[in-house]
Design a protein around this motif. Structure first.
Motif, short mmCIF file in Angstrom:
data_model
loop_
_atom_site.label_atom_id
_atom_site.label_comp_id
_atom_site.label_asym_id
_atom_site.label_seq_id
_atom_site.Cartn_x
_atom_site.Cartn_y
_atom_site.Cartn_z
N MET A 1 0.83 -1.21 0.00
CA MET A 1 0.00 0.00 0.00
C MET A 1 0.87 1.25 0.00
SD MET A 1 -3.00 -0.84 2.73
CE MET A 1 -4.52 -1.65 2.25
N ASP A 2 1.94 1.25 0.80
CA ASP A 2 2.87 2.39 0.84
C ASP A 2 3.49 2.62 -0.53
OD1 ASP A 2 2.75 3.53 3.39
OD2 ASP A 2 4.21 2.13 4.22
N ARG A 3 4.00 1.54 -1.14
CA ARG A 3 4.66 1.67 -2.45
C ARG A 3 3.68 2.21 -3.50
NH1 ARG A 3 6.65 -3.27 -0.90
NH2 ARG A 3 5.25 -4.38 -2.32
N ALA A 4 2.41 1.82 -3.41
CA ALA A 4 1.40 2.25 -4.38
C ALA A 4 0.88 3.65 -4.08
CB ALA A 4 0.24 1.26 -4.40
N GLY A 5 1.23 4.20 -2.91
CA GLY A 5 0.80 5.54 -2.55
C GLY A 5 -0.66 5.65 -2.14
N VAL A 6 -1.27 4.53 -1.70
CA VAL A 6 -2.68 4.57 -1.30
C VAL A 6 -2.87 4.61 0.21
CG1 VAL A 6 -3.41 3.37 -3.41
CG2 VAL A 6 -3.04 2.06 -1.32
N PHE A 7 -1.86 4.19 0.95
CA PHE A 7 -1.99 4.09 2.41
C PHE A 7 -2.03 5.48 3.04
CE2 PHE A 7 -0.30 3.55 6.72
CZ PHE A 7 -1.08 2.51 7.18
N VAL A 8 -3.07 5.77 3.81
CA VAL A 8 -3.16 7.02 4.55
C VAL A 8 -2.94 6.74 6.03
CG1 VAL A 8 -4.67 8.94 5.23
CG2 VAL A 8 -4.72 8.07 2.87
N PHE A 9 -3.70 5.78 6.57
CA PHE A 9 -3.63 5.48 8.00
C PHE A 9 -4.31 4.15 8.24
CE2 PHE A 9 -5.41 5.80 12.34
CZ PHE A 9 -4.25 6.05 13.05
N GLY A 10 -3.87 3.44 9.25
CA GLY A 10 -4.53 2.20 9.62
C GLY A 10 -4.22 1.86 11.05
N GLY A 11 -5.00 0.96 11.60
CA GLY A 11 -4.74 0.56 12.96
C GLY A 11 -5.59 -0.62 13.38
N ALA A 12 -5.12 -1.31 14.40
CA ALA A 12 -5.87 -2.40 15.03
C ALA A 12 -6.47 -1.86 16.31
CB ALA A 12 -4.95 -3.58 15.31
N LEU A 13 -7.63 -2.33 16.65
CA LEU A 13 -8.32 -1.86 17.85
C LEU A 13 -8.28 -2.91 18.95
CD1 LEU A 13 -11.51 -0.43 16.09
CD2 LEU A 13 -9.49 0.82 16.85
N HIS A 14 -8.32 -2.46 20.19
CA HIS A 14 -8.49 -3.38 21.31
C HIS A 14 -9.87 -4.01 21.19
CE1 HIS A 14 -4.94 -2.45 23.73
NE2 HIS A 14 -5.07 -1.22 23.27
#
Length: 123
Positions: free
Chosen positions: A36-49
């Motif tokens: 996703m980073d290489r493709a330039g699409v990643f903005v933000f992500g996370g796992a939740l408790h």
């Protein structure tokens, strides 16, 4: 570019449990996020408790606020994590969602962000 929320839904206890399963899972997630980073699409992500860590705040204009422990609703599946991505259109977002499903083995809900008139910061 449009932004999309990819919500990861999971049932309690449905994730990897052994050290080998966790290692394999994390390897797939890291590879996906690097792609996703290489493709330039990643903005933000996370796992939740888990849902047991949830606090609900209720109230409204002119009302007293009340906080309670636990999820807002009782359901079999909860949001376990999410990605915010930028994609040309819904078809492109769905292609990324398919990759997330393949990497993590959970269902994904894809939802576009609505324009709010606020300027979004570059990342």
């Amino acid at each position: 570019m449009n932004q999309y929320l990819l919500s990861v839904y999971e049932a309690d206890g449905s994730g990897p449990s052994t050290a080998a399963e966790i290692e394999a899972f994390m390897g797939r997630v890291i590879a996906l996020e690097e792609e996703m980073d290489r493709a330039g699409v990643f903005v933000f992500g996370g796992a939740l408790h888990g849902p047991d860590a949830t606090t609900v705040v209720r109230g409204g204009a002119g009302q007293d606020l009340v906080t309670t422990d636990g999820p807002f609703v009782e359901v079999k599946e909860q949001i376990g994590g999410f990605y915010i991505i930028e994609a040309e259109d819904l078809d492109a977002a769905l292609s990324w969602a398919a990759k997330v499903v393949q990497a993590i083995g959970h269902d994904i809900e894809v939802r576009p962000f609505r324009a709010t008139g606020r300027v979004q910061a570059d990342h």
